[in-house]
Motif scaffolding. Structure first.
Motif, PDB file in Angstrom:
ATOM      1  N   ALA A   5     -68.112 -22.332  50.621  1.00  0.00           N
ATOM      2  CA  ALA A   5     -67.456 -21.034  50.433  1.00  0.00           C
ATOM      3  C   ALA A   5     -68.451 -19.931  50.755  1.00  0.00           C
ATOM      4  O   ALA A   5     -69.289 -19.565  49.927  1.00  0.00           O
ATOM      5  N   SER A   6     -68.399 -19.419  51.963  1.00  0.00           N
ATOM      6  CA  SER A   6     -69.352 -18.405  52.399  1.00  0.00           C
ATOM      7  C   SER A   6     -69.116 -17.073  51.686  1.00  0.00           C
ATOM      8  O   SER A   6     -67.979 -16.631  51.509  1.00  0.00           O
ATOM      9  N   ARG A   7     -70.218 -16.453  51.291  1.00  0.00           N
ATOM     10  CA  ARG A   7     -70.158 -15.113  50.686  1.00  0.00           C
ATOM     11  C   ARG A   7     -70.784 -14.066  51.594  1.00  0.00           C
ATOM     12  O   ARG A   7     -70.970 -12.917  51.181  1.00  0.00           O
ATOM     13  N   TRP A   8     -71.109 -14.468  52.798  1.00  0.00           N
ATOM     14  CA  TRP A   8     -71.820 -13.577  53.705  1.00  0.00           C
ATOM     15  C   TRP A   8     -70.850 -12.696  54.461  1.00  0.00           C
ATOM     16  O   TRP A   8     -69.870 -13.169  55.035  1.00  0.00           O
ATOM     17  N   ASN A   9     -71.135 -11.392  54.454  1.00  0.00           N
ATOM     18  CA  ASN A   9     -70.339 -10.429  55.197  1.00  0.00           C
ATOM     19  C   ASN A   9     -71.041 -10.141  56.516  1.00  0.00           C
ATOM     20  O   ASN A   9     -71.974  -9.338  56.578  1.00  0.00           O
ATOM     21  N   TRP A 293     -66.563 -20.819  61.015  1.00  0.00           N
ATOM     22  CA  TRP A 293     -67.020 -19.447  61.229  1.00  0.00           C
ATOM     23  C   TRP A 293     -67.428 -19.241  62.679  1.00  0.00           C
ATOM     24  O   TRP A 293     -67.874 -20.189  63.348  1.00  0.00           O
ATOM     25  N   ASP A 311     -79.817 -16.795  51.804  1.00  0.00           N
ATOM     26  CA  ASP A 311     -79.231 -18.006  51.254  1.00  0.00           C
ATOM     27  C   ASP A 311     -79.067 -18.986  52.408  1.00  0.00           C
ATOM     28  O   ASP A 311     -78.153 -18.864  53.229  1.00  0.00           O
ATOM     29  N   GLU A 314     -75.900 -20.664  53.812  1.00  0.00           N
ATOM     30  CA  GLU A 314     -75.068 -19.996  54.817  1.00  0.00           C
ATOM     31  C   GLU A 314     -75.426 -20.471  56.223  1.00  0.00           C
ATOM     32  O   GLU A 314     -74.555 -20.603  57.096  1.00  0.00           O
TER      33      GLU A 314
END
Length: 547
Positions: A5-9, A293, A311, A314
């Protein structure tokens, strides 16, 4: 195993700054590679007059059209020929890579004879030795396109002559192992260079262009007084009809390369009945899912300086099939990340870092390496660490012995290990994360990677403290201006040497790659390793001797 679950914008300002920095570094990389191509291409008119092909044209005709090609060590020798980054020509005078000829995966090496007539450039010998090592380990046929003026006697170094013998020893080792060694002699091979065809299983020569002799006419006359022409001493016609050094005689470069392709086809390596291991490999490499992605997001993740946090999950998730990671001990030693995944169908273990390696992280990595060895899964290291954690608490807790356990595990792992230097690679962290000294099967760097015993400012600060203490013991007061000059000089020295292009120039990796190509490069290397393991050889007590 589930998708990460990526949190990278990737659209954030920070991400776009990182992307811009990485794109600038990639542009520098491509410019350096283009510089070598342009330098070689300047010889085009001369080659055309001789009805010859340029080195890169030879490689292109030899390889299967449209098949994958993995260049190796393209920056070798950068800053070793001249210290000026604007004038240095990388490559070491050698073109090398893994590709396919008549359907068979091979190691291909070509003299870059458009530059100084193919004389071996600084780090060129080291580059050949490295790709020979890969060919031996991965059981790759070794195809050498030779046209070299040999060593530049004006830059003669006795150690180069002595260690150069390793290149010929490796040819004998390849042949003895049952790995074909094929030479296309496009031009001259003098003195030691004559042993390139001499130690090959098959030699193809070009009439009117190929030469091979231990002593050319000038040296022969100087040494013995004998006068002879190049053709009499070592011409292609003589060697294919009189001495027996050559098996095949071609009329020009194109025909010689066509002959090489036919020789490779007659090996029948690509269509031999597959072993069970080979059948399993073919099954593995189908039906995997790409990460969810855009590959471009890999450009947005790594900062320009290692002080900014990353992180690395990612990064890892964007390299593996379906973006799926099974993280190992996720709540323990959290600065060190270990996970199981697959890359283009190949099961792998991944080890990476979100900071220094502490006691728990070292123990976790040691356990995970042993687990991967038990499963038989290759390990991929994604380097991004400033080293092992220091301090009173760490020392009293046994960071030395726990870090040593991890290094023991890396050293003695029974599975293939591959390394990508994504960010920082400092101190013993370089060792624990399978740096060059620990012989990973393949090691590539991202353009922003940095490698050093420590950060430049830390090194300069250490030297300042030591110098000031020494002066005070002598009763002298440190000069603030001189101390600052020393500090700046140390920082500059470290930053100059830790840059990815500089370390690649010294062959501390197998090449600098665009982060967007990482998954493809890893998949290609994993397939190369698996195919080599499945390949059945017929070793000999000695290499094929020329008759």
């Amino acid at each position: 195993m589930s998708a990460f679950a990526s949190r990278w914008n990737a659209a954030s300002a920070q991400a776009q700054q990182r992307r811009a920095h990485m794109l600038a570094r990639i542009a520098q990389l491509r410019a350096l590679e283009q510089r070598a191509q342009d330098a070689s291409a300047q010889a085009g008119p001369r080659f055309a007059r001789r009805h010859q092909l340029l080195p890169r044209e030879r490689v292109a005709l030899l390889l299967d059209a449209g098949a994958p090609w993995l260049p190796l060590c393209s920056l070798a020798g950068f800053l070793h020929d001249v210290p000026d980054a604007e004038k240095s020509v990388p490559g070491g005078g050698i073109i090398a890579g893994i590709g396919f000829i008549s359907g068979t995966r091979c190691m291909v090496v070509a003299s870059d004879s458009g530059i100084e007539a193919g004389a071996i450039q600084p780090m060129g010998l080291d580059k050949i030795l490295r790709v020979q090592e890969i060919a031996l380990q991965e059981r790759l046929p070794f195809i050498h396109l030779v046209e070299s003026a040999g060593a530049n006697l004006m830059r003669y170094r006795v150690e180069g002559f002595v260690y150069g013998g390793s290149m010929f020893r490796n040819l004998a080792r390849l042949s003895s192992a049952g790995i074909p060694v094929i030479t296309v002699q496009h031009g001259s091979g003098t003195a030691g260079g004559a042993y390139m065809p001499g130690l090959s299983d098959i030699v193809i020569m070009v009439e009117g262009r190929s030469r091979a002799f231990l002593a050319g006419p000038p040296l022969l006359k100087a040494a013995t007084g004998e006068v002879a022409t190049e053709e009499e001493l070592g011409g292609a016609l003589m060697h294919t009809t009189v001495s027996g050094l050559g098996e095949y005689l071609a009329q020009d470069d194109r025909e010689a390369l066509g002959m090489a392709r036919r020789v490779m086809a007659q090996l029948y390596w690509s269509n031999r009945p597959q072993t069970l291991a080979g059948q399993a490999l073919a099954a593995i490499e189908t039906g995997y899912a790409e990460p969810p992605w855009p590959v471009d997001e890999l450009l947005t993740l790594m900062p320009a300086h290692h002080r900014e946090p990353v992180d690395m999950r990612e990064v890892a998730a964007r390299l593996v099939d379906g973006g799926a990671l099974l993280e190992f001990k996720s709540g323990y030693g959290m600065a060190t990340v270990c996970a199981q995944a697959a890359i283009q169908g190949h099961a792998v273990g991944l080890i990476t870092n979100n900071g220094p390696i502490d006691i728990a992280g070292a123990n976790k990595a040691t356990h995970f390496i042993q687990w991967m060895c038990q499963l038989g899964h290759p390990i991929v290291y994604l380097q991004n660490t400033t080293g092992y954690m220091v301090g009173k608490e760490m020392e009293q807790g046994g960071i030395i012995k726990h870090g040593s356990k991890m290094i023991q595990a890396v050293t003695n792992a029974t599975v293939p290990q591959l390394t990508i230097q994504c960010g920082a690679s400092f101190g013993a962290g370089n060792y624990g994360m399978c740096g060059r000294g620990f012989a990973p099967r393949f090691l590539f760097s991202w353009p922003g990677a940095t490698t050093a015993v420590m950060g430049g400012e830390q090194a300069a600060g250490t030297m300042r403290i030591v110098t000031e203490a020494a002066l005070k013991r002598k009763g002298a007061e440190p000069d603030a201006q001189k101390m600052q000059q020393q500090f700046d000089a140390v920082v500059a020295m470290f930053e100059r040497q830790q840059d990815a292009f500089a370390t690649s120039g010294t062959l501390l990796d197998d090449g600098v790659i665009d982060p967007r190509d990482t998954r493809a490069v890893l998949g290609f290397c994993l397939s190369t390793i698996a195919e080599g393991a499945a390949r059945e050889l017929r070793p000999l007590q000695f290499g094929v001797a020329r008759m």
